[in-house]
Design an enzyme around this catalytic site. Structure first.
Site, short mmCIF file in Angstrom:
data_model
loop_
_atom_site.label_atom_id
_atom_site.label_comp_id
_atom_site.label_asym_id
_atom_site.label_seq_id
_atom_site.Cartn_x
_atom_site.Cartn_y
_atom_site.Cartn_z
N SER A 71 0.81 -1.21 0.00
CA SER A 71 0.00 0.00 0.00
C SER A 71 0.85 1.27 0.00
CB SER A 71 -0.94 -0.04 1.21
OG SER A 71 -1.89 0.99 1.15
N ASP A 79 9.82 5.49 -10.49
CA ASP A 79 9.38 6.08 -11.76
C ASP A 79 10.13 7.35 -12.10
OD1 ASP A 79 7.62 4.04 -12.15
OD2 ASP A 79 5.80 5.25 -12.04
N LYS A 114 -0.74 -4.31 -3.11
CA LYS A 114 -2.04 -3.75 -2.72
C LYS A 114 -2.17 -2.38 -3.37
CE LYS A 114 -4.94 -2.36 1.15
NZ LYS A 114 -5.06 -0.95 0.74
#
Length: 440
Positions: free
Chosen positions: A299, A310, A324
């Site tokens: 999460s 990224d 998740k």
């Protein structure tokens, strides 16, 4: 010909209106049918409730039946939607503040069995040796097979100093083993830190709570004071089960440049569609970062790892994370109970959904215990995709980017026995050497 042309146009118009009328009528009919089905289902529910109230062998409490029905309804959706009776809802609000009573483990249901996602560090469960992937078959003398997560949590919590026995089955065990744990007030220190070597810092985030960002800021400030300059950082998110979304965003903001997308969410309702952009404020320098993750990283910790990965702000090392990729909204109800409902999926800046997939490390590195006896890998892996009723998601493209001092972490002996931390430190040192020689 002109008249004929007008006539044909009129015919098309009449046909068009007729088709539109049919479409509207069909739409209304479908809506009515859908509403009719809803009404029929509600009527079926009230019929069953009435029969149970009238004919069950013993008199039953209506609220208990309603709570049970709501639990059943939500458990059919996904592993993270749940109903919280007033007492549980109250405890949940305490959890996010980082202080609660109990054993200190994150649990879920896998294949119908109560299973440990990860133990929380420095808690009774962690100290007793409970591991990720452990199956909890009994709590005291009560089998857990038919227990909901809420019921299981309630049984494991209790007065400080009281004891509870949990029966564990683990990969490699020939038979179950009982662990007798003494309940304690769980005060989770969200952020811990340490200078690993001259110029190289280590920060561990165990859970994303209300004060995580504040504690991280203090930890980074201390590391900067201890190291002039700070040449590299290991950010440890292993076995971090997540927590508050806004704290994951704020943690990321320390490392992601202003104006860059950190995470965005997509759901059915307008309020579920959100974009979180790194705001103005003090940013960390461009020193190299290694983020450590494993199967217990879930999460909020995956949001941070995904954002830094990224934006090429960090190298992610370890093993595949939990996966998740959904957002739960807590909705208070009229009787002081609460609803935890999955309302959105979240996506990393590049448009990756990690739901049931997880974050893939740039460098795969299993943890090996550095002991004289034998090397030991991470415990049994459990991830979102292993959970009952988990949902899959398709890849989507990202929208265009328009006061408690954290405690020092781990002894030198613990650091030296953690192969992943040592490997991360080696990577940072190698980067520093290459930079000094002008090769990068």
């Amino acid at each position: 010909m002109l008249k004929g042309s007008k006539y044909r146009k009129g015919t098309f118009l009449v046909v068009g209106i007729s088709l539109l009328t049919l479409a509207i009528a069909f739409g209304v009919q479908r809506r009515c049918a859908a509403q009719g089905n809803d009404y029929e289902s509600i009527e079926l529910f009230t019929d069953v409730l009435s029969i149970v109230k009238k004919s069950y062998v013993e008199e039953v409490d209506t609220k208990k039946l309603i709570y049970g029905a709501i639990n059943g309804m939500l458990s059919s959706l996904d592993p993270h939607s749940s109903f919280m009776p007033p007492e549980t809802y109250k405890e949940m609000k305490i959890d996010t503040k980082g202080t609660f009573g109990g054993l200190g483990i994150e649990i879920t249901i896998k294949d119908g069995i109560l299973t440990v996602i990860s133990p929380i560090e420095d808690t009774p469960a962690f100290k007793a040796g409970i591991k990720a992937g452990d199956q909890i078959l009994k709590i005291d003398d009560k089998y857990t097979k038919d227990l909901t997560i809420t019921e299981a949590v309630k049984r494991m919590r209790g007065v400080k100093g009281s004891k509870v026995t949990i029966t564990i089955m683990r990969e490699g065990f020939e038979k179950t083993k009982d662990f007798v744990l003494e309940r304690d007030i769980i005060q989770v220190k969200s952020v811990k830190y340490k200078t690993l070597d001259d110029g190289f810092g280590y920060v561990r985030i165990s859970q994303f709570q209300e004060k995580t960002d504040d504690d991280l800021e203090k930890a980074l400030h201390t590391l900067h004071n201890e190291n002039s300059p700070l040449k590299g950082l290991v950010l440890d998110l292993r076995n971090d089960p997540g927590g508050l979304l806004d704290q994951a965003v704020r943690v990321s903001e320390h490392f992601v440049p202003e104006g860059k997308l950190i995470v965005y969410t997509e759901g059915r309702e307008k309020d579920s569609k959100m974009r979180f952009i790194s705001r103005k404020g003090a940013k960390e320098g461009d020193y190299p970062i290694v983020v450590l993750i494993n199967s217990g990283s879930a999460s909020a910790s995956e949001i941070v790892a995904g954002a830094l990965q990224d934006h090429k702000r960090a190298v992610v090392m370890g093993t595949q994370s939990f996966g998740k990729g959904s957002v739960q909204t807590i909705i208070p109800l009229t009787d002081n109970s609460g609803l935890r409902l999955t309302t959105a999926r979240y996506f990393t800046p590049s448009g990756r959904s990690i739901q049931a997939r997880g974050i893939t490390p740039d460098i795969q590195a299993e943890r090996m215990e550095m002991t004289a006896s034998a090397d030991k890998k991470d415990g049994m892996h459990i991830r979102e995709k292993d959970l009952d009723n988990h949902f899959e998601t398709k890849e989507e493209k990202a929208p265009e980017e328009k006061k408690v001092k954290p405690a020092p972490y781990k002894t030198d002996e613990q650091i030296k026995s953690d192969s992943q931390i040592l490997r991360a430190l080696d990577l940072l040192k190698g980067w520093d050497i290459l930079k000094a020689t002008g090769k990068i």
